[in-house]
Design a protein around this motif. Structure first.
Motif, short mmCIF file in Angstrom:
data_model
loop_
_atom_site.label_atom_id
_atom_site.label_comp_id
_atom_site.label_asym_id
_atom_site.label_seq_id
_atom_site.Cartn_x
_atom_site.Cartn_y
_atom_site.Cartn_z
N VAL A 183 0.86 -1.19 0.00
CA VAL A 183 0.00 0.00 0.00
C VAL A 183 0.89 1.23 0.00
O VAL A 183 1.66 1.45 0.95
CB VAL A 183 -0.94 0.02 1.23
N VAL A 184 0.80 2.03 -1.06
CA VAL A 184 1.60 3.25 -1.19
C VAL A 184 0.75 4.43 -0.75
O VAL A 184 -0.31 4.71 -1.34
CB VAL A 184 2.09 3.45 -2.63
N LEU A 185 1.19 5.11 0.29
CA LEU A 185 0.50 6.29 0.77
C LEU A 185 0.98 7.52 0.01
O LEU A 185 2.03 7.49 -0.64
CB LEU A 185 0.73 6.46 2.28
N SER A 186 0.24 8.60 0.11
CA SER A 186 0.57 9.79 -0.66
C SER A 186 1.92 10.36 -0.24
O SER A 186 2.14 10.70 0.93
CB SER A 186 -0.53 10.85 -0.45
N CYS A 187 2.85 10.45 -1.19
CA CYS A 187 4.15 11.08 -0.93
C CYS A 187 4.75 11.44 -2.29
O CYS A 187 4.62 10.70 -3.26
CB CYS A 187 5.07 10.16 -0.15
N PRO A 188 5.43 12.59 -2.36
CA PRO A 188 5.95 13.05 -3.66
C PRO A 188 7.06 12.17 -4.21
O PRO A 188 7.30 12.16 -5.43
CB PRO A 188 6.47 14.45 -3.33
N GLU A 189 7.77 11.42 -3.34
CA GLU A 189 8.88 10.61 -3.82
C GLU A 189 8.43 9.43 -4.67
O GLU A 189 9.18 8.94 -5.51
CB GLU A 189 9.71 10.08 -2.64
N ILE A 190 7.22 8.93 -4.41
CA ILE A 190 6.71 7.79 -5.18
C ILE A 190 5.50 8.24 -5.97
O ILE A 190 4.36 8.21 -5.49
CB ILE A 190 6.36 6.61 -4.27
N ALA A 191 5.75 8.69 -7.16
CA ALA A 191 4.68 9.16 -8.05
C ALA A 191 5.18 9.04 -9.48
O ALA A 191 6.39 9.02 -9.74
CB ALA A 191 4.31 10.61 -7.73
N GLY A 192 4.26 8.94 -10.41
CA GLY A 192 4.63 8.89 -11.81
C GLY A 192 5.51 7.72 -12.16
O GLY A 192 5.17 6.55 -11.95
N ALA A 193 6.72 8.00 -12.65
CA ALA A 193 7.63 6.96 -13.12
C ALA A 193 8.06 6.03 -12.00
O ALA A 193 8.19 4.82 -12.20
CB ALA A 193 8.86 7.60 -13.77
N ALA A 194 8.28 6.58 -10.78
CA ALA A 194 8.70 5.75 -9.65
C ALA A 194 7.63 4.73 -9.29
O ALA A 194 7.93 3.56 -9.01
CB ALA A 194 9.03 6.63 -8.44
N LEU A 195 6.36 5.15 -9.32
CA LEU A 195 5.27 4.25 -9.01
C LEU A 195 5.12 3.19 -10.09
O LEU A 195 4.84 2.02 -9.81
CB LEU A 195 3.97 5.04 -8.86
N ARG A 196 5.35 3.59 -11.34
CA ARG A 196 5.26 2.64 -12.44
C ARG A 196 6.35 1.57 -12.32
O ARG A 196 6.08 0.39 -12.50
CB ARG A 196 5.38 3.38 -13.77
N ARG A 197 7.55 1.99 -11.97
CA ARG A 197 8.64 1.02 -11.82
C ARG A 197 8.38 0.07 -10.65
O ARG A 197 8.68 -1.13 -10.74
CB ARG A 197 9.97 1.76 -11.62
N LEU A 198 7.81 0.60 -9.58
CA LEU A 198 7.48 -0.25 -8.44
C LEU A 198 6.44 -1.29 -8.85
O LEU A 198 6.52 -2.46 -8.46
CB LEU A 198 6.95 0.59 -7.28
N GLY A 199 5.46 -0.87 -9.65
CA GLY A 199 4.45 -1.81 -10.14
C GLY A 199 5.06 -2.93 -10.96
O GLY A 199 4.65 -4.09 -10.85
N TRP A 200 6.06 -2.60 -11.77
CA TRP A 200 6.73 -3.63 -12.59
C TRP A 200 7.46 -4.63 -11.68
O TRP A 200 7.44 -5.83 -11.94
CB TRP A 200 7.73 -2.96 -13.53
N GLN A 201 8.10 -4.12 -10.63
CA GLN A 201 8.82 -5.01 -9.73
C GLN A 201 7.87 -5.96 -9.00
O GLN A 201 8.17 -7.16 -8.84
CB GLN A 201 9.61 -4.19 -8.71
N LEU A 202 6.73 -5.44 -8.56
CA LEU A 202 5.78 -6.26 -7.80
C LEU A 202 5.03 -7.23 -8.71
O LEU A 202 4.59 -8.29 -8.26
CB LEU A 202 4.78 -5.36 -7.07
N GLU A 203 4.90 -6.86 -9.98
CA GLU A 203 4.18 -7.71 -10.93
C GLU A 203 4.84 -9.07 -11.07
O GLU A 203 4.16 -10.09 -11.23
CB GLU A 203 4.11 -7.00 -12.28
#
Length: 480
Positions: A219-239
């Motif tokens: 569960v990713v809570l609201s924070c500027p460090e994880i948004a856009g490209a960073a969130l997309r890359r995290l999704g790829w890792q978890l996939e």
């Protein structure tokens, strides 16, 4: 290390399989009951043989309708009302399909058969799913079959979310760790002075932490460090490991049916609708409230008479049978609320000497075993029977069956600006605050629940709360 992930998630397909089998059984029983009631012993006659084949086929058609309406997708199961709504829509769709097919193929479909089979199938389908879900929720309450969750975000947000998830187990999320920004992670692995789950690393360590604690949800809570490209890359890792990714919205207590994703030039825009505070649905709610309250008053008249006699005849209690008190209603309008009297007549005079024993934070005053409460009053409060006269307030239009708790004027005087939002609707005889623990809730939590109700009101929510109220009253949860 925890249990291997395939075994942890094995309960999900078993749960869906159980629901499928029960839906098939419900379809067969409903169709058979309709066949027997409509045709009786003549069900096997050559003239009615078509309905016999329809009875055999209908359970499978019911399963197909539920599948097409996505009633077996895990995103709609386990919590929320969307699952039940999809069952109802499946029933309406199947009824329409039967009517069109009968007309197209010139099949003499008996209206009595359809009138019995389809409503029974829908009602029984919703009831069975509710019972299966309650069994799952009880296992979650014991800590079994929980989703193993890692929270990702800043310290304050993680602490608040962890606290809420620990308190509310009905969602099935069990927090096993957290990942924080680098500057908030100390050498001991836990921020100083913070009541948080075990810290498993920084934002760069999420994928590693998932494997270390065998988590199945991030569960990713609201924070500027994880948004856009960073969130997309995290999704790829978890996939790669089939780990669920959930992004918590910053829209506090705004339900999903008020939000819609609208793509604009490739960008997902979140459209937020205003809460339904006016219009036809509110009119339907007002009519439903008054008619239901009037019927309940008529049905409960013998009980009301018995309670009134018990209150009146209690030795040494004295005073009137009905307690009247001024409360604040919709848009700040004052009205007089009615309750059966549960305290001695000098209760207000004794309040000052009991202030130091208050067990509730905020504006409310609540203590267990309050010496001002009469013997009969204790029994009435245990099952909320003292609140039955408020049905008169509902008939008069001062209150609703479901809504925020009716506050005192002195409480409203100390409300911060955001809290006044709860006054835009009528107060309720019951509400989220009652079915979630009543006096056991903190002041902050009870206000949050009231605001959540205001922002996300719907007729389906009202009906759900009314059903949950019965269970809360029987359990006497938070009643004192």
């Amino acid at each position: 290390m925890g249990t291997p992930r395939p075994q942890r998630k094995a309960w999900r397909p078993r749960y869906v399989g159980t629901v499928c089998a029960l839906d098939l059984t419900v379809g067969l029983i409903s169709a058979s009951v309709a066949l027997g009631l409509r045709f009786g012993l003549q069900a096997t006659d050559s003239y009615n043989r078509g309905h016999l084949w329809l009875t055999i086929s209908l359970p499978f058609a019911w399963l197909a309708a539920l599948t097409l309406n996505r009633a077996y997708e895990t995103r709609y199961l386990f919590v929320g009302n969307d699952e039940y709504a999809r069952v109802v829509r499946s029933g309406l769709a199947l009824t329409t399909t039967l009517a069109v097919a009968a007309l197209a193929f010139d099949f003499p479909l008996a209206r009595g058969y359809v009138i019995i089979a389809m409503p029974l199938m829908v009602v029984a389908g919703v009831a069975v799913r509710y019972l299966v879900r309650q069994r799952l929720h009880r296992s979650w309450a014991r800590g079994d079959r929980l989703h193993r969750v890692i929270l990702v975000g800043h310290q304050h947000a993680v602490g608040e979310m962890a606290r809420r998830l620990r308190r509310e187990r009905y969602h099935g999320l069990g927090v096993v760790g957290a990942c924080l920004p680098y500057d908030q992670v100390t050498s001991g692995g836990r921020p100083a002075g913070a009541s948080l789950p075990p810290v498993l690393g920084t934002f760069e360590d999420v994928a590693t932490a998932v494997g270390r604690v065998a988590a199945d949800t991030v569960v990713v809570l609201s924070c500027p460090e994880i948004a856009g490209a960073a969130l997309r890359r995290l999704g790829w890792q978890l996939e790669r490991d089939d780990v669920d990714l959930i992004v918590a919205s910053t829209l506090v207590d705004v339900a999903g049916d008020r939000t819609t994703i609208r793509p604009v030039d490739g960008l997902p825009m979140l459209h937020v609708e205003h809460p339904r505070l006016k219009g036809g649905r509110r009119f339907v709610k007002a009519v439903f409230d008054r008619v239901s309250a009037l019927l309940l008053l008529l049905l409960a008249t013998p009980l009301l008479v018995v309670i009134a006699l018990l209150v009146r005849l209690e030795p040494g209690a004295g005073g009137p049978t009905i307690f009247r008190q001024e409360r604040v209603g919709r848009n700040g309008r004052l009205f007089v609320i009615y309750k059966f009297r549960t305290m001695y007549t000098d209760a207000e005079e004794r309040l000052a000497e009991l202030r130091h024993r208050n067990e509730h934070d905020g504006e409310l005053f609540k203590i267990r075993d309050d010496p001002r409460v009469t013997r009969v009053g204790h029994r009435l409060r245990r099952f909320s029977l003292d609140e039955l006269p408020q049905l008169v307030n509902v008939v008069k239009g001062d209150m609703s069956l479901v809504g925020p708790r009716p506050p005192l004027a002195r409480e409203v005087a100390n409300y911060p600006p955001d809290m006044r939002r709860r006054l835009v609707v009528k107060p309720g005889l019951t509400g989220l605050w009652q079915v979630s623990g009543r006096s056991d809730l903190s002041w902050e939590e009870s206000i949050r629940l009231d605001l959540s109700y205001v922002e996300n009101w719907s007729l389906a929510m009202d009906l759900t709360i009314l059903l949950r109220t019965v269970g809360a009253v029987v359990r006497s949860s938070g009643a004192y």
